[in-house]
Design a protein around this motif. Structure first.
Motif, mmCIF file in Angstrom:
data_model
loop_
_atom_site.group_PDB
_atom_site.id
_atom_site.type_symbol
_atom_site.label_atom_id
_atom_site.label_comp_id
_atom_site.label_asym_id
_atom_site.label_seq_id
_atom_site.Cartn_x
_atom_site.Cartn_y
_atom_site.Cartn_z
ATOM 1 N N ALA A 44 32.981 35.078 44.100
ATOM 2 C CA ALA A 44 33.263 35.800 42.860
ATOM 3 C C ALA A 44 34.620 36.485 42.948
ATOM 4 N N ILE A 45 35.218 36.732 41.785
ATOM 5 C CA ILE A 45 36.508 37.421 41.713
ATOM 6 C C ILE A 45 36.229 38.907 41.562
ATOM 7 N N THR A 46 36.646 39.681 42.546
ATOM 8 C CA THR A 46 36.218 41.078 42.627
ATOM 9 C C THR A 46 37.392 42.062 42.682
ATOM 10 N N TYR A 47 37.031 43.342 42.513
ATOM 11 C CA TYR A 47 37.973 44.444 42.696
ATOM 12 C C TYR A 47 37.176 45.676 43.088
ATOM 13 N N SER A 48 37.840 46.647 43.676
ATOM 14 C CA SER A 48 37.167 47.896 44.042
ATOM 15 C C SER A 48 37.930 49.095 43.491
ATOM 16 N N TRP A 49 39.189 49.234 43.897
ATOM 17 C CA TRP A 49 40.042 50.312 43.400
ATOM 18 C C TRP A 49 41.014 49.766 42.358
ATOM 19 N N ARG B 268 28.741 44.023 37.703
ATOM 20 C CA ARG B 268 28.430 42.618 37.935
ATOM 21 C C ARG B 268 28.862 41.807 36.727
ATOM 22 N N GLY B 269 30.112 41.367 36.744
ATOM 23 C CA GLY B 269 30.677 40.651 35.610
ATOM 24 C C GLY B 269 30.413 39.156 35.679
ATOM 25 N N SER B 270 31.242 38.400 34.965
ATOM 26 C CA SER B 270 30.993 36.965 34.774
ATOM 27 C C SER B 270 31.794 36.056 35.681
ATOM 28 N N SER B 271 32.843 36.545 36.321
ATOM 29 C CA SER B 271 33.740 35.664 37.073
ATOM 30 C C SER B 271 33.176 35.359 38.451
ATOM 31 N N SER B 272 32.142 34.534 38.430
ATOM 32 C CA SER B 272 31.372 34.215 39.614
ATOM 33 C C SER B 272 30.835 32.795 39.478
ATOM 34 N N GLU B 273 30.575 32.141 40.608
ATOM 35 C CA GLU B 273 30.082 30.766 40.552
ATOM 36 C C GLU B 273 28.738 30.671 39.825
ATOM 37 N N ASN C 270 32.257 46.294 45.448
ATOM 38 C CA ASN C 270 32.913 45.066 45.002
ATOM 39 C C ASN C 270 32.417 44.704 43.609
ATOM 40 N N LYS C 271 33.225 44.995 42.617
ATOM 41 C CA LYS C 271 32.845 44.742 41.232
ATOM 42 C C LYS C 271 33.358 43.372 40.810
ATOM 43 N N ILE C 272 32.538 42.612 40.122
ATOM 44 C CA ILE C 272 32.939 41.289 39.644
ATOM 45 C C ILE C 272 33.581 41.440 38.282
ATOM 46 N N LYS D 102 35.742 36.890 46.900
ATOM 47 C CA LYS D 102 34.830 37.270 47.976
ATOM 48 C C LYS D 102 33.455 36.636 47.779
ATOM 49 N N GLU D 103 32.707 36.569 48.887
ATOM 50 C CA GLU D 103 31.321 36.147 48.796
ATOM 51 C C GLU D 103 30.451 37.360 48.467
ATOM 52 N N ILE D 104 29.624 37.206 47.455
ATOM 53 C CA ILE D 104 28.758 38.279 46.992
ATOM 54 C C ILE D 104 27.315 37.808 47.076
ATOM 55 N N GLU D 105 26.424 38.696 47.479
ATOM 56 C CA GLU D 105 25.007 38.371 47.514
ATOM 57 C C GLU D 105 24.289 38.995 46.325
#
Length: 364
Positions: free
Chosen positions: A17-22, A111-116, A75-77, A30-33
């Motif tokens: 997924a495409i993530t950000y934190s700050w 938890r947004g949409s830019s994820s597999e 890690n926000k998507i 990153k890999e997200i579970e």
């Protein structure tokens, strides 16, 4: 797709997924579970969707621009808009495996949409619709927030727009593009007047505008006043760019609320540059505050309402009707590889340089 084909271990779905934190960090892949229900994967009210494409919107830049690391999850998507294929469907969702769908799952939870894959409840999504036959995944992913916001602006009129006068401020924007199309081709407005720059004039006319006014010229207000002299006042003003110059001419341009007149203003920044956000860009102007106070006190007959996308019954039917009739022009700027070009896609939107939607493809 069987459970064994999905990347699931210990009742968790592992996805890229495409993530950000700050706010100051660049995007990262990153890999997200994602926790899932044992055996069924989904709850009765949930869908698991294999994402084919997503798109970036200014609101995504706003969420990231005001993100601080201590707000969970770490890690926000990014993203809300998506298109894809249903791989698991709960029995209460009204969808089935194999359905091609598009929608918007933007939330404050991160938890947004830019994820597999995305797991969500369609009944709680802002938009979740089947893709009309013939629309590509990339095109479908570009639609939800912008066309949904345009639909909501026009529905705010609260009556039949057939034969009415509509003014769209900022017709060159993505929301403005669909506001013009929906006003003329779906809601049946008699006259659609649109403001935009000269570079967007031809596109705006093709979208259905009867009159195009170049907002960069000093004659903008005079041209609007001339229109009113011939055709009468506007029934609704759709402001996609916070152009409050018309506030000074309400008496001459807009019908009062007693005649259903309304100005709808899309929430957002006063500038189109979302790369270095400041809270002051989003505060209401003195003009707007004054109008709001005067309206509530009965001193002004002109109603201004803020628009922030919500679930709207009838939106999917409107898009489907325009598409099947060959009347929907889908405005896209570019298509990027979600695995390699995500920062480039984000920067293009944040800078305000995109002309149409920037889409990211997960399925190449």
């Amino acid at each position: 797709m069987s459970n064994t084909e999905l990347p699931i271990k210990n009742n968790k779905l592992t996805v890229k997924a495409i993530t950000y934190s700050w706010y100051y960090n660049p995007l990262a892949l990153k890999e997200i579970e994602i926790p899932v229900v044992p055996n069924t994967i989904v709850k009765p009210t949930e869908l698991l969707v294999k994402v084919h494409a997503t798109s970036i919107n200014p609101v995504d830049c706003i969420f990231k621009g005001f993100s601080y690391g201590f707000i969970n999850p770490k890690n926000k998507i990014i993203g809300g808009d998506f298109s894809g294929v249903v791989v698991k469907a709960g029995p209460e969702t009204n969808f089935k495996v194999g359905d091609k769908i598009y929608g918007d799952v933007l939330t404050f939870t991160g938890r947004g949409s830019s994820s597999e894959y995305i797991l969500f409840e369609p009944s709680k999504a802002i938009i979740c619709e089947k893709i009309p036959e013939g629309i590509k995944f990339e095109e479908a992913a570009s639609l939800p927030i912008v066309s949904g916001t345009a639909y909501q602006c026009l529905k705010s009129y609260g009556g039949d727009l057939t034969g009415k006068n509509v003014l769209v401020l900022g017709a060159g924007t993505s929301v403005g593009t669909y506001s013009v199309q929906l006003a003329k081709k779906y809601f049946g407005a008699k006259n659609v007047v649109a403001t935009c720059s000269s570079k967007s004039a031809e596109k705006t006319k093709k979208n259905g505008a009867d009159i195009v006014v170049d907002y960069t010229k000093n004659s903008k207000i005079n041209e609007l006043l001339e229109f009113v002299k011939v055709n009468g006042k506007f029934d609704i003003v759709v402001d996609t760019v916070r152009d409050e110059s018309v506030f000074d001419y309400f008496n001459a341009l807009l019908k009062p609320v007693s005649e259903n007149g309304i100005l709808t203003q899309v929430k957002g920044s006063y500038t189109i540059d979302y790369s270095n956000l400041k809270l002051s860009q989003f505060l209401p102007s003195l003009k707007k505050l004054t109008n709001s106070i005067n309206f509530k006190l009965g001193r002004s007959p002109y109603f201004v309402t803020d628009i922030l996308l919500e679930s709207n019954k009838g939106y999917g039917d409107a898009i489907n009707k325009l598409w099947t009739e060959g009347k929907l022009n889908i405005s896209m700027d570019s298509i990027k590889n979600a695995y390699t070009d995500y920062q480039e896609a984000y920067d293009r939107v944040a800078s305000g340089k995109a002309s149409g939607k920037v889409v990211m493809k997960f399925v190449q």
